[in-house]
Design an enzyme around this catalytic site. Structure first.
Site, PDB file in Angstrom:
ATOM      1  N   TYR A  51      69.564 -87.324  75.549  1.00 17.02           N
ATOM      2  CA  TYR A  51      70.351 -87.018  74.366  1.00 17.02           C
ATOM      3  C   TYR A  51      71.682 -87.776  74.357  1.00 17.02           C
ATOM      4  O   TYR A  51      72.486 -87.640  75.292  1.00 17.02           O
ATOM      5  CB  TYR A  51      70.626 -85.516  74.267  1.00 17.02           C
ATOM      6  N   VAL A 199      62.577 -72.280  64.001  1.00 17.98           N
ATOM      7  CA  VAL A 199      62.747 -72.097  62.552  1.00 17.98           C
ATOM      8  C   VAL A 199      62.088 -73.222  61.750  1.00 17.98           C
ATOM      9  O   VAL A 199      62.341 -73.377  60.558  1.00 17.98           O
ATOM     10  CB  VAL A 199      64.239 -71.955  62.164  1.00 17.98           C
ATOM     11  N   ALA A 200      61.246 -74.008  62.393  1.00 14.34           N
ATOM     12  CA  ALA A 200      60.416 -75.005  61.703  1.00 14.34           C
ATOM     13  C   ALA A 200      61.242 -75.931  60.816  1.00 14.34           C
ATOM     14  O   ALA A 200      60.982 -76.082  59.618  1.00 14.34           O
ATOM     15  CB  ALA A 200      59.321 -74.312  60.878  1.00 14.34           C
ATOM     16  N   LYS A 207      67.418 -71.324  53.736  1.00 12.17           N
ATOM     17  CA  LYS A 207      67.481 -72.625  53.064  1.00 12.17           C
ATOM     18  C   LYS A 207      66.101 -73.275  52.929  1.00 12.17           C
ATOM     19  O   LYS A 207      65.993 -74.477  52.704  1.00 12.17           O
ATOM     20  CB  LYS A 207      68.420 -73.556  53.833  1.00 12.17           C
TER      21      LYS A 207
END
Length: 302
Positions: A51, A199-200, A207
Site C-alpha cells: 500500500y 459493504v460491497a 449511498k
C-alpha cells in the site's frame, strides 16, 4: 467492541478492524483516524507493504507509537514493486520474505508483527518454501502468527492442510457469499476468516443508489443489484440500516473473527462503528437474507 479469537491463538481481535489501505497519505488525517479507531475499541489494524509503496505501514507505525501493547498489527507480503514503482511482481520466495519482513518491521516501528499474511498465492508457488519461511520467522520472534489473503480454492486448501495458518482474508459480503463454502473447513481447523469488502464497494450503505453501476457487482447485474438491495431494505425496521445489515450479517458467522473495514477519515470510521452498534439482526432476518441473496461457488482455481 466485542472481540473474537484469531484462529487457535490467544490473540483477541475486535470484531471491527481498520483496513488501512483507504487511509491515504495525508499523514495527520490518517493518524487521527487510527487514534479514533483505538478510542472506539478497535484493536485490529490491517495494512500491507504494497500500500502506497510502504507509506501506509509508516503511517500506521507512527500512529501506534506508544500504544503498541493495545493493538494487533497485521500486514502482508508477496507483492514486490519494481524499481520504477509502476508495477509489482509476485514473489513468495524465502529470500524475498526474509528481506521484506525486516522492511515492514522498520516502517511499522515495531520489533514483531502479530499477524503476517501472504498477500495472494498461486498453485504454481513453491509453497513448502513459503511455509518454512513463515515458521522460521515465528521461531526468530519476528512474527507471532501467519495467514493468507486469498480467494483461490486450491491455494486455500493447500495452506489449510499443510501449514499453521491462523486465518484467511477473503472478500465477503451479502452480495459475495462464495467464501461460505469454506466455513465448515475453517471451523474444523480453527482458522479465522478476516473479511474485507463487507459493504460491497458502498452498495450496502445508504449511498447504494450512487454506487450502482451498469457493470453490476460480482455475479449480479445492475438490475439484480437493485432488486436484491430493495428486498434487503424491506427486512429492516427503523432502528436498522442497510449498512448495519451488511456488517452484522458477515459477523453472524462464527468462522469470521473480524471485518477489516476501510475508512478514509474519521467520518467514515464512525459510520462503520455506528452501523456495528445498531440494533442486531434476528435469526429470522438472517435466514431471509440467505434466501434473498445468491450463494455460489468459486469456479476457477479449483
Amino acid at each position: 467492541m466485542k472481540k473474537r479469537k484469531l484462529g487457535s491463538t490467544l490473540l483477541e481481535i475486535s470484531e471491527i478492524g481498520l483496513g488501512c489501505m483507504s487511509l491515504g497519505t495525508e499523514e495527520n488525517e490518517a493518524i487521527s483516524t487510527i487514534h479514533a479507531a483505538i478510542d472506539a475499541g478497535i484493536n485490529y489494524f490491517d495494512t500491507a507493504d504494497l500500500y502506497d509503496f510502504g507509506k501506509n505501514e509508516e503511517i500506521v507505525g507512527k500512529a501506534l507509537k506508544g500504544r503498541r501493547d493495545q493493538v494487533v498489527i497485521a500486514t502482508k507480503v508477496g507483492n514486490r514493486w519494481n524499481n520504477s514503482n509502476d508495477k509489482w511482481d509476485w514473489d513468495p520466495s524465502r529470500a524475498y520474505i526474509k528481506e521484506a519482513v525486516k522492511d515492514s518491521l522498520r516502517r511499522l516501528n515495531t520489533d514483531y508483527i502479530d499477524y503476517y499474511q501472504l498477500h495472494g498465492g498461486t498453485i504454481e508457488d513453491q509453497y513448502e518454501e513459503t511455509i518454512f519461511t513463515f515458521d522460521e520467522l515465528i521461531k526468530e520472534g519476528l512474527i507471532r502468527h501467519y495467514g493468507i489473503s486469498s480467494i483461490r480454492p486450491n491455494v486455500i486448501n493447500r495452506f489449510v492442510n499443510h501449514s499453521s495458518i491462523q486465518g484467511v482474508m477473503m472478500q465477503y459480503n451479502v452480495l459475495e457469499r462464495r467464501p461460505e463454502e469454506f466455513f465448515p473447513l475453517f471451523e474444523k481447523h480453527t482458522i479465522s476468516v478476516i473479511a474485507r469488502g463487507s459493504v460491497a464497494k458502498g452498495l450496502l450503505t445508504s449511498k447504494w443508489e450512487k454506487k450502482l453501476s451498469n457493470k453490476g457487482y460480482m455475479s449480479y447485474s445492475e438490475q439484480e443489484c437493485n432488486d436484491t438491495i430493495h428486498k434487503l431494505l424491506g427486512l429492516l425496521d427503523e432502528k436498522q440500516s442497510l449498512h448495519s445489515l451488511a456488517l452484522q450479517y458477515v459477523l453472524s458467522h462464527k468462522a469470521v473473527s473480524s471485518l477489516a473495514v476501510g475508512a478514509r477519515n474519521k467520518e467514515q470510521l464512525l459510520d462503520n462503528i455506528n452501523a456495528y452498534f445498531a440494533k442486531p439482526l434476528n435469526s429470522q432476518q438472517i435466514a431471509q437474507i440467505k434466501e434473498i441473496s445468491l450463494l455460489t461457488k468459486y469456479e476457477e482455481h479449483r
